[in-house]
Design a protein around this motif. Structure first.
Motif, PDB file in Angstrom:
ATOM      1  N   TYR A 133      -1.080   6.996   2.608  1.00 12.54           N
ATOM      2  CA  TYR A 133      -2.436   7.547   2.615  1.00 12.54           C
ATOM      3  C   TYR A 133      -2.633   8.544   3.750  1.00 12.54           C
ATOM      4  CZ  TYR A 133      -2.962   3.508  -0.388  1.00 12.54           C
ATOM      5  OH  TYR A 133      -2.793   2.589  -1.383  1.00 12.54           O
ATOM      6  N   GLU A 164      -7.651   2.767  -1.275  1.00 15.45           N
ATOM      7  CA  GLU A 164      -6.858   2.779  -2.511  1.00 15.45           C
ATOM      8  C   GLU A 164      -7.625   3.448  -3.642  1.00 15.45           C
ATOM      9  OE1 GLU A 164      -5.918  -1.282  -3.199  1.00 15.45           O
ATOM     10  OE2 GLU A 164      -4.410  -1.392  -1.603  1.00 15.45           O
ATOM     11  N   ARG A 180      -9.286  -1.273   2.949  1.00 13.13           N
ATOM     12  CA  ARG A 180      -8.057  -0.974   2.204  1.00 13.13           C
ATOM     13  C   ARG A 180      -8.359  -0.748   0.730  1.00 13.13           C
ATOM     14  NH1 ARG A 180      -3.526  -5.114   4.830  1.00 13.13           N
ATOM     15  NH2 ARG A 180      -2.836  -3.678   6.479  1.00 13.13           N
ATOM     16  N   GLU A 181      -9.231  -1.560   0.182  1.00 16.74           N
ATOM     17  CA  GLU A 181      -9.614  -1.403  -1.216  1.00 16.74           C
ATOM     18  C   GLU A 181     -10.299  -0.059  -1.441  1.00 16.74           C
ATOM     19  OE1 GLU A 181     -12.859  -3.879  -3.002  1.00 16.74           O
ATOM     20  OE2 GLU A 181     -11.212  -4.744  -4.142  1.00 16.74           O
ATOM     21  N   MET A 232       0.825  -1.194   0.000  1.00 16.61           N
ATOM     22  CA  MET A 232       0.000   0.000   0.000  1.00 16.61           C
ATOM     23  C   MET A 232       0.863   1.249   0.000  1.00 16.61           C
ATOM     24  SD  MET A 232      -3.144  -0.973   2.572  1.00 16.61           S
ATOM     25  CE  MET A 232      -4.008   0.536   2.133  1.00 16.61           C
ATOM     26  N   GLU A 239      -5.525   5.039  -6.739  1.00 15.45           N
ATOM     27  CA  GLU A 239      -4.518   4.022  -7.045  1.00 15.45           C
ATOM     28  C   GLU A 239      -5.115   2.747  -7.633  1.00 15.45           C
ATOM     29  OE1 GLU A 239      -2.129   3.248  -3.666  1.00 15.45           O
ATOM     30  OE2 GLU A 239      -1.214   5.252  -3.637  1.00 15.45           O
ATOM     31  N   SER A 240      -6.437   2.628  -7.619  1.00 14.89           N
ATOM     32  CA  SER A 240      -7.082   1.431  -8.157  1.00 14.89           C
ATOM     33  C   SER A 240      -8.455   1.799  -8.693  1.00 14.89           C
ATOM     34  CB  SER A 240      -7.211   0.347  -7.072  1.00 14.89           C
ATOM     35  OG  SER A 240      -8.092   0.786  -6.053  1.00 14.89           O
TER      36      SER A 240
END
Length: 340
Positions: free
Chosen positions: A4, A294, A290-291, A1, A299-300
């Motif tokens: 953040y 991100e 976390r997803e 990761m 980032e995703s």
């Protein structure tokens, strides 16, 4: 990761689920803020997480956040989620999307036009067991999947022991289907890669409490592709506790529990031994959060549990209640022909 530390996530609703998310967001090293109408909840959150707190979600939005996680009673999802999206703030709203299908439709309409994204907290799809089974599906291990069956059964476990908002139909919009049923409907459809659901037959029951909501439910879903889904759920009942998912395909099937340690694969040959695939269980809420962080950081891609999938789940739940009342199957495309 990545780093953040500059991402600020606001938690709206500082009860049990809000604190679960706050703990995981802290592990992801994002900044926290909180909002709750209750002064004691704000004080406790501020002390535990060393984070600023606000008396309502509007004050939180005005203070400036990159995203919010909405963990309040279902009836209030719509106002908070729409206010956030219209402010350009990303949203993870706890399941279900709303307390009614009409409210869910209004949220979805705003989300489609918003500059921010909205996802729904279907935690079971973040289980390592679920993800391993999806990987097997994508590898073609099961061939063509024809049926998924999921149980989420408690022998005893009414939230708040029957006195909390989960058993208030005005706040929750329903009972165990709104609480546990949403998880397994999403899980089953996720494993099937979300086919169109065309028909629902279901029965909701209230057998063991004085509350005016369902404490158990059974349903069968028929999909446009001919695939089917069956679900069983209960808060309280004469049954063993279970959280089992069974996948049946033309080449193989699988059985797993989202919190256990292995996936059992069953081939078509009845003389063949079952294959046990060891999977290390994970923290589903941590994986989910976390997803989300991100995606907020860019980032995703936007994570699963999309607004359209959540709307499908909401329509299925509504159809189960309607089928139960009518004593007959409900055709989804007829029921929602103004919005599909």
């Amino acid at each position: 990761m990545g780093d953040y530390s500059s991402i600020r996530i606001g938690i709206v609703g500082l009860g049990t689920i809000g604190r679960i998310h706050a703990e995981r967001i802290s592990e992801a090293d994002a900044k926290l803020a909180g909002a709750d109408l209750d002064q004691a909840a704000r004080n406790s959150f501020e002390e535990e997480f060393d984070a600023p707190v606000y008396s309502d979600h509007q004050a939180l939005l005005e203070a400036g956040v990159d995203a919010v996680i909405v963990g309040v009673p279902n009836r209030f999802h719509e106002e908070i989620t729409i206010n956030a999206l219209e402010s350009g703030v990303n949203v993870l709203v706890e399941k279900p999307l709303a307390h009614s299908v009409e409210s869910a439709e209004r949220i979805a309409a705003v989300a489609r036009e918003a500059d921010a994204f909205c996802v729904v907290g279907f935690t079971m799809r973040h289980s390592a067991l679920t993800q391993r089974t999806v990987a097997l599906r994508d590898e073609g291990r099961f061939g063509s999947i024809s049926h998924v069956s999921v149980d989420y059964l408690r022998r005893g476990g009414v939230p708040g022991e029957g006195d909390g908002w989960f058993t208030d139909p005005d706040l929750a919009g329903g009972g165990v289907l709104m609480d546990l049923g949403v998880h397994i409907i999403d899980l089953a459809l996720h494993l099937l890669d979300y086919p169109d659901v065309t028909e629902v037959t279901g029965q909701a029951r209230s057998e063991f409490g004085s509350y005016a909501v369902d404490d158990s439910a059974t349903a069968l879903l028929r999909c446009a592709s001919g695939q089917t889904v069956s679900i069983e759920t209960s808060w309280h009942g004469t049954c063993s506790a279970s959280n089992e998912c069974r996948v049946r395909g033309t080449e193989a099937g699988a059985t797993f529990d989202v919190v256990n340690e292995d996936v059992t694969v069953i081939d078509t040959d009845p003389d063949e031994e079952f294959e046990t695939i060891a999977v290390e269980p994970n923290d589903m809420h941590l994986a989910e959060d976390r997803e989300f962080v991100e995606a907020v950081a860019g980032e995703s891609d936007v994570p699963g549990g999309t607004i359209e999938e959540a709307l499908t789940v909401q329509r299925v739940i509504d159809a189960i209640y309607t089928s139960s009342e009518r004593g007959a199957a409900v055709e989804l495309h007829d029921e929602y022909n103004s919005s599909v």
